[in-house]
Design an enzyme around this catalytic site. Structure first.
Site, PDB file in Angstrom:
ATOM      1  N   HIS A   1      -9.459   1.124  -1.253  1.00 35.82           N
ATOM      2  CA  HIS A   1      -9.435   1.703   0.091  1.00 35.82           C
ATOM      3  C   HIS A   1     -10.855   1.585   0.663  1.00 35.82           C
ATOM      4  CE1 HIS A   1      -5.663   3.406  -1.156  1.00 35.82           C
ATOM      5  NE2 HIS A   1      -5.534   4.183  -0.096  1.00 35.82           N
TER       6      HIS A   1
ATOM      7  N   ASP B   1       1.878   3.858   2.974  1.00 38.57           N
ATOM      8  CA  ASP B   1       0.864   4.740   2.385  1.00 38.57           C
ATOM      9  C   ASP B   1       1.494   5.911   1.620  1.00 38.57           C
ATOM     10  OD1 ASP B   1      -1.745   5.308   1.758  1.00 38.57           O
ATOM     11  OD2 ASP B   1      -2.323   6.063   3.723  1.00 38.57           O
ATOM     12  N   ASP B   2       1.871   6.972   2.324  1.00 39.81           N
ATOM     13  CA  ASP B   2       2.457   8.174   1.702  1.00 39.81           C
ATOM     14  C   ASP B   2       3.665   8.590   2.548  1.00 39.81           C
ATOM     15  OD1 ASP B   2       0.234   8.957  -0.352  1.00 39.81           O
ATOM     16  OD2 ASP B   2      -0.836   8.569   1.518  1.00 39.81           O
TER      17      ASP B   2
ATOM     18  N   GLU C   1     -11.168   3.425   6.141  1.00 39.74           N
ATOM     19  CA  GLU C   1     -10.106   4.282   6.694  1.00 39.74           C
ATOM     20  C   GLU C   1     -10.821   5.372   7.495  1.00 39.74           C
ATOM     21  OE1 GLU C   1      -7.972   6.644   3.795  1.00 39.74           O
ATOM     22  OE2 GLU C   1      -6.311   7.099   5.168  1.00 39.74           O
TER      23      GLU C   1
ATOM     24  N   HIS D   1       1.357   4.935  -2.297  1.00 48.20           N
ATOM     25  CA  HIS D   1       0.999   5.853  -3.384  1.00 48.20           C
ATOM     26  C   HIS D   1       2.293   6.498  -3.841  1.00 48.20           C
ATOM     27  CE1 HIS D   1      -3.319   5.611  -2.262  1.00 48.20           C
ATOM     28  NE2 HIS D   1      -2.804   5.423  -1.060  1.00 48.20           N
TER      29      HIS D   1
ATOM     30  N   HIS E   1       0.866  -1.192   0.000  1.00 49.13           N
ATOM     31  CA  HIS E   1       0.000   0.000   0.000  1.00 49.13           C
ATOM     32  C   HIS E   1       0.895   1.231   0.000  1.00 49.13           C
ATOM     33  CE1 HIS E   1      -3.718   2.142   1.984  1.00 49.13           C
ATOM     34  NE2 HIS E   1      -3.069   2.942   1.144  1.00 49.13           N
TER      35      HIS E   1
HETATM   36  N1  HPA Z   1      -6.429   7.500   1.596  1.00 46.61           N
HETATM   37  C1  HPA Z   1      -7.130   7.762   0.491  1.00 46.61           C
HETATM   38  N2  HPA Z   1      -6.564   8.238  -0.605  1.00 46.61           N
HETATM   39  C2  HPA Z   1      -5.252   8.445  -0.617  1.00 46.61           C
HETATM   40  C3  HPA Z   1      -4.483   8.191   0.488  1.00 46.61           C
HETATM   41  C4  HPA Z   1      -5.099   7.685   1.656  1.00 46.61           C
HETATM   42  O1  HPA Z   1      -4.490   7.419   2.712  1.00 46.61           O
HETATM   43  N3  HPA Z   1      -3.212   8.511   0.148  1.00 46.61           N
HETATM   44  C5  HPA Z   1      -3.230   8.929  -1.128  1.00 46.61           C
HETATM   45  N4  HPA Z   1      -4.463   8.898  -1.602  1.00 46.61           N
HETATM   46 ZN    ZN Z   2      -3.670   4.817   0.710  1.00 54.38          ZN
END
Ligand code: HPA
Ligand code: ZN
Length: 324
Positions: free
Chosen positions: A194, A275-276, A197, A16, A14
């Site tokens: 996703h 994630d990021d 969350e 991006h 996961h």
């Molecule tokens: N959630 C949803 N969209 C996203 C995320 C995330 O954590 N990171 C980049 N796009």
């Molecule tokens: Zn994500």
């Protein structure tokens, strides 16, 4: 423990790729492409990383990625990430990318994919990191737009491991994308999304039922629905959990109050991911270390989490066996 965790072979499922853009590279690409950023300096940009929700992060994330223009930009972005991932002991990566904001700026799929693919090839050669590409649709944009992007991606279907669904979750339930994911399925593409969350547990069930996904990104709100937990357990649906991301975006106030231990107690198939990483305090090793510190997990616990990720990965069986 940190050195042991570094040497543990880890798969990142996961991630991006636009969320790996560090401020220094953002400013370098902005200068190269003649783009004016809203921040005066790297320090001012970093100071803006003060999020109170998913949306507050997404606003900055989409502004930041607007510096990516050429194939070389996407190549450099991904190579910078692969170098850091290699230092963290990552051996397999599944990179999600968000075509829609780039297409809107006139950057083509060819530009994006040629840049990312050449970085994936170089990562395999230089670091023996295997990788897969996941094309994600923005759920806060119309489904017809996602469908058009899917059709436009025809020349690359055989090089996409899956399609995904990301961006602003609440108010954009999975069922909005039933037709798009049905089409992806007909094309032979795997599907992930996703869910759970910031959105409710219902969105996880919806992603499984309406979108026929094989993995859930995040999924941490599943605990609000007992029947769903039983289903995730019996089907062993992998959840790609992102501990530091969840704290940065205030899904949980502190890592110590994260539901990760409860997910494991329920026998769910949990994986750890970043994630990021440019925005949420670091990559895979930082996430693993933070969990060690917050939950006191031992080597056996991390071995199992890494095994879950390798088993859930889009990877050929020979390589999976070699890495397990
Ligand atoms: N959630 C949803 N969209 C996203 C995320 C995330 O954590 N990171 C980049 N796009
Ligand atoms: Zn994500």
């Amino acid at each position: 423990m940190k050195e042991w965790l570094r040497t543990l072979p880890k798969a990142e499922l996961h991630l991006h790729i636009e969320g790996t853009l560090e401020p220094e590279l953002m400013f370098e690409l902005a200068a190269r492409n003649g783009i004016r950023l809203a921040w005066q300096s790297v320090e001012a940009l970093r100071a803006a990383y003060d999020f109170d929700s998913l949306q507050s992060f997404l606003d900055l994330y989409y502004r930041g990625m607007s510096v990516l223009c050429t194939q070389q930009d996407f190549f450099e972005l991904a190579m910078a990430y692969f170098e850091r991932a290699h230092d963290d002991g990552v051996v397999h990566v599944e990179l999600s990318f968000d075509p829609q904001p780039h297409l809107e700026r006139g950057v083509t799929l060819q530009t994006i994919l040629a840049g990312l693919e050449s970085a994936c090839d170089e990562a395999r050669r230089r670091f023996d990191i295997s990788s897969a590409l996941i094309m994600s649709f923005l759920r806060d944009r119309p489904a017809q737009e996602a469908m058009a992007v899917l059709e436009q991606a025809a020349p690359w279907y055989d090089r996409l491991a899956a399609v995904g669904l990301d961006s602003a979750e609440v108010g954009n339930p999975p069922e909005k994308f039933t037709a798009v994911f049905e089409r992806a399925r007909a094309l032979g593409l795997a599907r992930i999304a996703h869910a759970g969350e910031e959105g409710p547990a219902d969105y996880i069930s919806g992603a499984l039922d309406a979108l026929d996904v094989c993995r859930i990104d995040h999924g941490v709100r599943c605990l609000e629905d007992e029947a769903l937990v039983a289903r995730l357990h019996s089907e062993q649906i992998p959840l790609t959990v992102c501990p530091l991301s969840n704290v940065y975006l205030k899904v949980f106030e502190r890592l110590e109050s994260h539901c990760l231990p409860a997910l494991l107690d329920n026998g769910l198939c949990v994986t750890l991911n970043s994630d990021d990483p440019a925005y949420f305090g670091g990559g895979m090793l930082a996430n693993f270390m933070a969990c060690h510190e917050a939950f006191g997990w031992d080597e056996d616990a991390f071995r199992e989490l890494s095994r879950n990720a390798l088993e859930a990965a889009f990877i050929d069986d020979q390589r999976r066996e070699r890495l397990l």
